[in-house]
Enzyme design. Structure first.
Site, PDB file in Angstrom:
ATOM      1  CG  ASP A  44      -0.896  -0.656   0.621  1.00 21.88           C
ATOM      2  OD1 ASP A  44      -1.612  -1.109  -0.289  1.00 21.88           O
ATOM      3  OD2 ASP A  44      -1.105  -0.918   1.827  1.00 21.88           O
ATOM      4  CG  ASN A  92      -0.116  -8.756  -4.397  1.00 18.56           C
ATOM      5  OD1 ASN A  92       0.877  -8.053  -4.594  1.00 18.56           O
ATOM      6  ND2 ASN A  92      -0.947  -8.495  -3.388  1.00 18.56           N
TER       7      ASN A  92
END
Ligand code: FPP
Length: 267
Positions: A44, A92
């Site tokens: 991330d 996503n």
């Protein structure tokens, strides 16, 4: 370029009790008897890394590829049996279309460029998630990469793409329900082992350690079943800045954990 410290091609059954002679000094802090067998990484902070440098978000993803290569090689050095990385979640797709397209292109380029070297290092790559949701050309590349490396005996490198932990469990439940409806198994046959065999990670050891970069402390639908007894390691470092030394820090931290698996001792 990365130095082939151990020659790369050996199998993980050759894990050592102590550092092999000539090992990188970076590994001096490693407790070779207390390494995780399976490490999962939530990579991330690519966007935040780029924004912090005044760059567009996709520059962060590009930099993240280099980090992934370094971390994979470090994991190979350390004889980690399985490394699973979260490249693209089922959620996503909500990102702006140009960013999604950029990521798909990046995965494709990564496979083109790195395939041979990964194969030389005896890596066994596998894509976990709903592969059929990915662009067709990329699916083909993924299948070819898996086929090329299927007999390799080194690190099991799982790349989660169009992956969601709940989605994986739904697919496992549907498959078992189908087998029961066809009379191939009885409902009572459905135990932990039967479920594990239906998961995308079938055959891998359970996840021992989940690393998440960039400060957030959540699992985000990653490896829900496999992480049942995992230790968690959170760091504020953004993924593109996560160096092999940062990975070693996580290993050192893990070695100090008292894992009891619900019991009173870690035996
Ligand atoms: C999370 O950062 C990262 C991703 C969604 C993509 C991960 C992809 C890579 C590291 C590229 C390399 C992968 C392969 C398999 C070649 P973010 O965009 O959510 O960052 P932010 O939270 O700062 O916005």
């Amino acid at each position: 370029m990365w130095k082939k410290i151990f020659g790369g091609g050996s199998s993980n059954s050759e894990r050592t009790e102590k550092a092999p002679a000539g090992a990188n000094p970076l590994y001096d802090r490693i407790n070779w008897q207390r390494l995780p067998r399976h490490v999962a990484v939530i990579m991330d902070g690519n966007g935040r890394w780029a924004q912090g440098k005044g760059l567009i978000r996709t520059a962060g993803h590009k930099a993240g590829v280099k980090t992934l290569k370094d971390v994979l090689k470090t994991a190979i050095d350390l004889r980690i049996e399985a490394l699973t990385v979260y490249a693209f979640s089922t959620e996503n797709w909500k990102r702006p279309r140009p960013e999604v397209e950029f990521l798909m292109k990046l995965f494709s380029e990564y496979l083109l460029k790195e395939l041979e070297e990964m194969n030389d290092y005896n890596v066994r790559i596998r894509f976990i998630g709903r592969m059929e949701g990915m662009p067709e050309g990329l699916q083909r590349q993924m299948r070819e990469a898996e086929a090329l490396m299927k007999d390799n005996t080194g690190i099991r490198f799982n790349v989660a793409a169009n992956y969601g932990g709940q989605d994986e469990l739904i697919r496992a439940a549907q498959s078992l329900a189908r087998q029961a409806a066809e009379g191939k198994i009885a409902p009572e046959d459905i135990d932990a082992e039967a479920i594990e065999q239906e998961l995308d990670t079938a055959g891998d050891p359970p996840v021992d350690l989940v690393i998440r970069t960039s400060g957030d402390q959540r699992l985000s639908n990653f490896l829900l079943w496999q992480s049942a007894y995992a230790e968690f390691y959170f760091t504020d470092v953004n993924w593109p800045d996560f160096t092999p030394a940062c990975f070693v820090d996580a290993m050192v931290d893990f070695a100090g954990r008292d894992r009891r698996f619900g019991g009173l001792t870690n035996k």
